[in-house]
Structure formats: structure tokens, C-alpha cells
Enzyme design. Structure first.
Site, short mmCIF file in Angstrom:
data_model
loop_
_atom_site.label_atom_id
_atom_site.label_comp_id
_atom_site.label_asym_id
_atom_site.label_seq_id
_atom_site.Cartn_x
_atom_site.Cartn_y
_atom_site.Cartn_z
N ARG A 79 11.13 -6.03 4.85
CA ARG A 79 10.87 -4.58 4.81
C ARG A 79 11.87 -3.83 5.69
NH1 ARG A 79 5.00 -2.20 5.41
NH2 ARG A 79 4.85 -3.60 7.21
N LYS A 135 0.82 -1.22 0.00
CA LYS A 135 0.00 0.00 0.00
C LYS A 135 0.86 1.27 0.00
CE LYS A 135 -2.05 -1.01 3.89
NZ LYS A 135 -1.34 -2.28 4.16
N ARG A 147 -9.45 1.36 8.51
CA ARG A 147 -9.08 -0.04 8.73
C ARG A 147 -10.20 -0.81 9.43
NH1 ARG A 147 -3.15 0.52 8.91
NH2 ARG A 147 -2.23 -1.53 8.57
N ARG A 189 11.03 -2.49 11.17
CA ARG A 189 9.99 -1.97 12.07
C ARG A 189 9.78 -2.93 13.23
NH1 ARG A 189 4.88 -0.26 8.43
NH2 ARG A 189 3.84 -1.42 10.07
N ARG A 219 -1.13 -9.53 13.05
CA ARG A 219 -1.64 -8.43 12.22
C ARG A 219 -2.46 -8.96 11.06
NH1 ARG A 219 3.68 -5.71 10.88
NH2 ARG A 219 2.51 -4.25 9.61
P1 ADP Z 1 1.23 -1.66 7.35
O1 ADP Z 1 1.90 -0.71 6.39
O2 ADP Z 1 2.09 -2.83 7.66
O3 ADP Z 1 -0.14 -2.04 6.87
P2 ADP Z 1 0.80 0.65 9.02
O4 ADP Z 1 2.08 1.39 8.99
O5 ADP Z 1 -0.30 1.14 8.15
O6 ADP Z 1 1.09 -0.89 8.73
O7 ADP Z 1 0.26 0.57 10.49
C1 ADP Z 1 1.08 0.12 11.55
C2 ADP Z 1 0.21 -0.08 12.79
O8 ADP Z 1 -0.36 1.18 13.17
C3 ADP Z 1 -0.97 -1.01 12.62
O9 ADP Z 1 -0.62 -2.37 12.81
C4 ADP Z 1 -1.90 -0.50 13.73
O10 ADP Z 1 -1.47 -0.94 15.01
C5 ADP Z 1 -1.67 1.01 13.67
N1 ADP Z 1 -2.63 1.65 12.75
C6 ADP Z 1 -2.33 2.28 11.57
N2 ADP Z 1 -3.44 2.75 10.99
C7 ADP Z 1 -4.48 2.40 11.80
C8 ADP Z 1 -5.89 2.57 11.73
N3 ADP Z 1 -6.49 3.20 10.70
N4 ADP Z 1 -6.64 2.07 12.76
C9 ADP Z 1 -6.07 1.45 13.79
N5 ADP Z 1 -4.76 1.23 13.91
C10 ADP Z 1 -3.96 1.70 12.92
P1 ADP Z 2 2.17 -1.79 3.17
O1 ADP Z 2 2.19 -0.29 3.19
O2 ADP Z 2 0.96 -2.37 2.51
O3 ADP Z 2 2.38 -2.37 4.54
P2 ADP Z 2 4.78 -1.61 1.86
O4 ADP Z 2 4.53 -0.70 0.72
O5 ADP Z 2 5.52 -1.07 3.03
O6 ADP Z 2 3.40 -2.30 2.30
O7 ADP Z 2 5.55 -2.90 1.28
C1 ADP Z 2 5.97 -3.95 2.15
C2 ADP Z 2 7.37 -4.42 1.73
O8 ADP Z 2 7.30 -5.11 0.48
C3 ADP Z 2 8.36 -3.28 1.52
O9 ADP Z 2 9.63 -3.73 1.94
C4 ADP Z 2 8.30 -3.01 0.01
O10 ADP Z 2 9.55 -2.51 -0.47
C5 ADP Z 2 8.03 -4.41 -0.53
N1 ADP Z 2 7.14 -4.40 -1.72
C6 ADP Z 2 6.13 -3.54 -2.00
N2 ADP Z 2 5.52 -3.87 -3.17
C7 ADP Z 2 6.16 -4.98 -3.63
C8 ADP Z 2 6.02 -5.81 -4.81
N3 ADP Z 2 5.06 -5.57 -5.73
N4 ADP Z 2 6.86 -6.85 -4.95
C9 ADP Z 2 7.82 -7.11 -4.02
N5 ADP Z 2 8.01 -6.38 -2.90
C10 ADP Z 2 7.20 -5.32 -2.70
#
Ligand code: ADP
Ligand code: ADP
Ligand code: ZN
Length: 214
Positions: free
Chosen positions: A127, A13, A88, A160, A171
Site C-alpha cells: 500500500r 475498505k 470499529r 504508511r 492490527r
Molecule cells: P486501515 O485502512 O488499514 O483499516 P485506518 O486508516 O482505517 O486503517 O486506521 C488507521 C488507524 O487509525 C487504526 O489502526 C487505528 O489506530 C486508528 N483508527 C481509525 N479508526 C478508528 C476507530 N474507529 N476506532 C479506533 N481507532 C481507529
Molecule cells: P483498507 O481501507 O481496508 O485498509 P485499502 O483500500 O487501503 O484498504 O487497500 C489496501 C491496499 O490494497 C491498497 O494498496 C489498495 O490499492 C490495495 N487493494 C484494494 N483492493 C484490492 C483488491 N481487490 N485487490 C488487490 N489490491 C487491492
């Protein structure tokens, strides 16, 4: 253009949201980044959020919804945004819809990035993020030019805290229970678009721009 990103943790994302935001000239608003920034600055909110984040749980809606929605009232968001990580939960989605409706506006698209649970685990374990500028990398799929160093600002990359394997499984479970229902919510509104997130970063971006056309 107002876009909501959907997808499991690690689906890509943030990676795609940044590119899409750049393409449309709107800001990328990440709720996770807002919480991490608060934590880094040692705010009360940051500390409260960390307790949930470290367990792989969602931060409660009461702490999240107003925080993100008030960010959307800032000047830079007036022409749109790419929302990453919010909503979310169904209550968050409804609160966002209400806020927009009261302004005579609406979300244009919800873009769901589909990736299998197995792939999620490998995405997240590789990541790395830059603690200074927030840029994201992957040890195999999106390598920085110099191992362990941010391409953009030169800081040392970190894993992270919540990307440890135990937390990732939690998660994913929370994702399926609380966030996945948003797919049906936005489908019902007729604005759901889906891309195959198992492809390369460039191909997912290309497909995203295609499905965001109509
Ligand atoms: P990821 O990129 O792995 O999906 P995020 O960086 O978006 O994770 O979020 C990290 C953590 O922050 C989540 O696991 C949750 O604990 C918290 N968080 C982020 N956005 C929300 C939301 N909209 N509602 C509740 N918790 C959130
Ligand atoms: P999210 O915001 O949904 O948690 P991220 O954008 O942080 O996801 O991506 C999670 C990890 O996977 C990062 O280390 C990113 O560089 C890698 N990644 C993202 N998109 C792809 C893809 N299409 N193929 C392989 N790795 C990816
Ligand atoms: Zn950096």
C-alpha cells in the site's frame, strides 16, 4: 444512503468506499483519514492518536466516537455517507445506532469485505498513499501511472507508518478481537452484506453494488 464498511485493515475498505460514495453521490468519511489529517496539522488529538496508531492499537473510544459522530452532523452528510473505519468496536457501533435512532434514521447497509489474513499482509505491504491528497495505490495491484508518484496531484507516494509488518500483525489481532464482532452485530440488525474481497478491485466493486441493491 448510509453505509458502514467492515473488513480487516487492508481489505480494501477505502478503495471501495470511495467508489461507492461516488456512485451514490455521498461523502466518504474515513476515521483513519481524520486522524492522519489531525496529525499532519499537529493538533493535540492527532498526537494522542498517533501513539496508538503506531502501536497498531485502536485509538480509545473516548477520543474517537464524538469526533466521528460530530463529523456526521455536517451539512454534506445529510443525505448519507459511506463510513470507512468507523465503527470499529461494539461501543462505537452502539453509539452510532443511538445517534441515528435519535434522528429517526438508521444505517442502510454494513458491507463486509472478506479477505484472508495472508492476503492482508501482502495488500498492506504494497500500500502507498499520497500524503498530499490522500489517494491510495498499490505497488502491484493498483499502480500509479508513474512509479512512486500520485496520479491525481503529482506528490511523492509514501508508505504508511503503521503498515510495517510488525504493526500489521498487531492490527490484525486487534481486528479479530474488537472489530470482527461487528459482523454479528449488523447481521442481527439484518443489514449485513458480504463480498469476496480477494477478487480484483473492479469485481469487488461490481459485487458490492449488487449486494447493496436489496
Ligand atoms: P486501515 O485502512 O488499514 O483499516 P485506518 O486508516 O482505517 O486503517 O486506521 C488507521 C488507524 O487509525 C487504526 O489502526 C487505528 O489506530 C486508528 N483508527 C481509525 N479508526 C478508528 C476507530 N474507529 N476506532 C479506533 N481507532 C481507529
Ligand atoms: P483498507 O481501507 O481496508 O485498509 P485499502 O483500500 O487501503 O484498504 O487497500 C489496501 C491496499 O490494497 C491498497 O494498496 C489498495 O490499492 C490495495 N487493494 C484494494 N483492493 C484490492 C483488491 N481487490 N485487490 C488487490 N489490491 C487491492
Ligand atoms: Zn495526491
Amino acid at each position: 444512503m448510509k453505509i458502514v464498511m467492515l473488513g480487516a485493515p487492508g481489505a480494501g475498505k477505502g478503495t471501495q468506499a470511495l467508489r461507492i460514495a461516488e456512485q451514490y453521490g455521498v461523502p466518504h468519511i474515513s476515521s483513519g483519514d481524520i486522524f492522519r489529517k489531525n496529525l499532519k496539522e499537529g493538533t493535540e488529538l492527532g498526537l494522542r492518536a498517533k501513539a496508538y496508531m503506531d502501536e497498531g492499537l485502536l485509538v480509545p473510544d473516548e477520543l474517537t466516537t464524538d469526533l466521528v459522530i460530530s463529523r456526521l452532523r455536517e451539512e454534506d452528510c445529510k443525505d448519507g455517507y459511506v463510513l470507512d473505519g468507523f465503527p470499529r468496536t461494539l461501543p462505537q457501533a452502539r453509539a452510532l445506532s443511538e445517534k441515528l435512532k435519535s434522528e429517526g434514521a438508521r444505517i442502510d447497509f454494513a458491507l463486509d469485505i472478506e479477505v484472508s489474513d495472508e492476503e492482508i499482509v501482502s495488500r498492506v505491504s504494497g500500500r502507498r498513499i499520497c500524503p498530499k491528497c490522500g489517494a491510495g495505490f498499490h505497488t502491484l495491484y493498483n499502480k500509479p501511472r508513474i512509479d512512486g508518484i500520485c496520479d491525481i496531484c503529482g506528490a511523492e507516494l509514501k508508505m504508511r507508518d503503521d503498515d510495517r509488518p510488525e504493526t500489521v500483525l498487531k492490527r490484525l489481532e486487534v481486528y479479530h478481537a474488537e472489530t470482527e464482532p461487528l459482523i454479528a452485530y449488523y447481521k442481527e440488525e439484518g443489514i449485513l452484506r458480504t463480498v469476496d474481497g480477494s477478487q480484483s478491485i473492479d469485481k469487488v466493486f461490481e459485487d458490492s453494488l449488487d449486494v447493496l441493491q436489496d
